[in-house]
Write an enzyme that holds these catalytic residues in place. Structure first.
Site, PDB file in Angstrom:
ATOM      1  CG  ASP A 172       4.852   0.898   5.144  1.00 14.76           C
ATOM      2  OD1 ASP A 172       5.820   1.412   5.011  1.00 14.76           O
ATOM      3  OD2 ASP A 172       5.117   0.248   5.676  1.00 14.76           O
TER       4      ASP A 172
ATOM      5  N   GLY B 116       0.838  -1.365   0.100  1.00 15.64           N
ATOM      6  CA  GLY B 116       0.053   0.052   0.249  1.00 15.64           C
ATOM      7  C   GLY B 116       1.082   1.860   0.275  1.00 15.64           C
TER       8      GLY B 116
HETATM    9  P1  ADP Z   1      -2.923   0.440   5.864  1.00 16.26           P
HETATM   10  O1  ADP Z   1      -2.558  -1.179   5.810  1.00 16.26           O
HETATM   11  O2  ADP Z   1      -3.557   1.351   6.982  1.00 16.26           O
HETATM   12  O3  ADP Z   1      -4.700  -0.251   5.702  1.00 16.26           O
HETATM   13  P2  ADP Z   1      -2.617   1.313   3.002  1.00 16.26           P
HETATM   14  O4  ADP Z   1      -1.386   1.089   2.451  1.00 16.26           O
HETATM   15  O5  ADP Z   1      -3.206  -0.722   2.832  1.00 16.26           O
HETATM   16  O6  ADP Z   1      -2.836   1.170   4.620  1.00 16.26           O
HETATM   17  O7  ADP Z   1      -4.399   2.420   3.081  1.00 16.26           O
HETATM   18  C1  ADP Z   1      -4.149   3.086   3.525  1.00 16.26           C
HETATM   19  C2  ADP Z   1      -5.025   4.262   2.608  1.00 16.26           C
HETATM   20  O8  ADP Z   1      -3.742   4.419   1.017  1.00 16.26           O
HETATM   21  C3  ADP Z   1      -5.877   3.748   1.516  1.00 16.26           C
HETATM   22  O9  ADP Z   1      -6.732   4.274   1.015  1.00 16.26           O
HETATM   23  C4  ADP Z   1      -5.146   3.714   0.376  1.00 16.26           C
HETATM   24  O10 ADP Z   1      -6.353   3.188  -0.818  1.00 16.26           O
HETATM   25  C5  ADP Z   1      -4.414   4.460   0.366  1.00 16.26           C
HETATM   26  N1  ADP Z   1      -3.408   4.288  -0.091  1.00 16.26           N
HETATM   27  C6  ADP Z   1      -2.443   3.641  -0.686  1.00 16.26           C
HETATM   28  N2  ADP Z   1      -1.790   3.797  -1.564  1.00 16.26           N
HETATM   29  C7  ADP Z   1      -1.686   5.342  -1.647  1.00 16.26           C
HETATM   30  C8  ADP Z   1      -0.721   6.370  -2.401  1.00 16.26           C
HETATM   31  N3  ADP Z   1       0.873   6.051  -3.221  1.00 16.26           N
HETATM   32  N4  ADP Z   1      -1.273   7.357  -1.935  1.00 16.26           N
HETATM   33  C9  ADP Z   1      -1.721   8.194  -1.335  1.00 16.26           C
HETATM   34  N5  ADP Z   1      -2.734   7.169  -0.765  1.00 16.26           N
HETATM   35  C10 ADP Z   1      -2.749   5.441  -0.830  1.00 16.26           C
END
Ligand code: ADP
Length: 170
Positions: A33, A31
């Site tokens: 991260d 995601g």
């Molecule tokens: P968590 O494990 O806390 O759920 P995720 O990264 O899976 O974290 O998702 C958190 C949010 O970030 C989701 O809404 C996802 O769609 C979003 N997301 C993923 N990649 C990006 C990005 N590059 N920029 C902004 N938001 C993102």
């Protein structure tokens, strides 16, 4: 504090600090991260590894936040926070809220004035999107902070439109 809703990829934001929805290992994941580590380069991971060794041998606790360099990102710092995994029937709203509150507190310590946030816990961690938006906006509304602008960066248009509706009470 001004609150902006932005649609897109948080890794291209130009701000003082970018918040990362990390996991407690601080050693990267999927995601947002993964996107932050890929775009920011190995300096961020090296700083996270140092933090694990020096302060968080057992990982960063859920709801807490800690800053590192932002590597190649257009920011001075990445603030890593660990959202709770959604568990139906278990109220962990306080922990999700704490991610925003503690990230803003870390931003204050750094004197950061503009901070971009992803929608913590709303991806792999499974938090219902509308509720995650409500918690973020609620935390921003009541924040006591010197941060001047919080940007909630919603990855896709649908989530951005939903956040806009929730914010306007519709
Ligand atoms: P968590 O494990 O806390 O759920 P995720 O990264 O899976 O974290 O998702 C958190 C949010 O970030 C989701 O809404 C996802 O769609 C979003 N997301 C993923 N990649 C990006 C990005 N590059 N920029 C902004 N938001 C993102």
């Amino acid at each position: 504090m001004r609150v902006e809703l932005v649609q897109g990829d948080i890794t291209v934001e130009h701000v003082d600090a970018i918040v990362n929805a990390a996991n407690s290992s601080l050693l990267g994941g999927g995601g947002v991260d993964g996107a932050i580590h890929r775009a920011g380069g190995p300096e961020i991971l090296a700083a996270c590894e140092d933090l694990r060794r020096s302060h968080y041998g057992r990982g960063l606790p859920t709801g807490e936040a800690v800053a590192t360099t932002a590597g190649r990102l257009h920011a001075h710092w990445v603030i890593h926070t660990v959202g709770p995994q959604y568990w139906p029937g278990k109220d962990q709203t306080h922990l999700l809220r704490s991610c925003y509150v503690r990230s803003l507190a870390v931003a204050d310590e750094l004197d950061a004035r503009t901070v971009a946030f992803p929608l913590v816990s709303a991806g792999i961690y499974g938090w219902p999107i509308d509720d995650a938006i409500g918690v973020a906006l609620g935390a921003f509304d009541s924040a006591e902070t010197s941060v001047e602008e919080a940007r909630l960066v919603l990855f896709d248009r649908e989530t951005h439109d939903l956040a806009t509706r929730i914010r306007s009470g519709g």
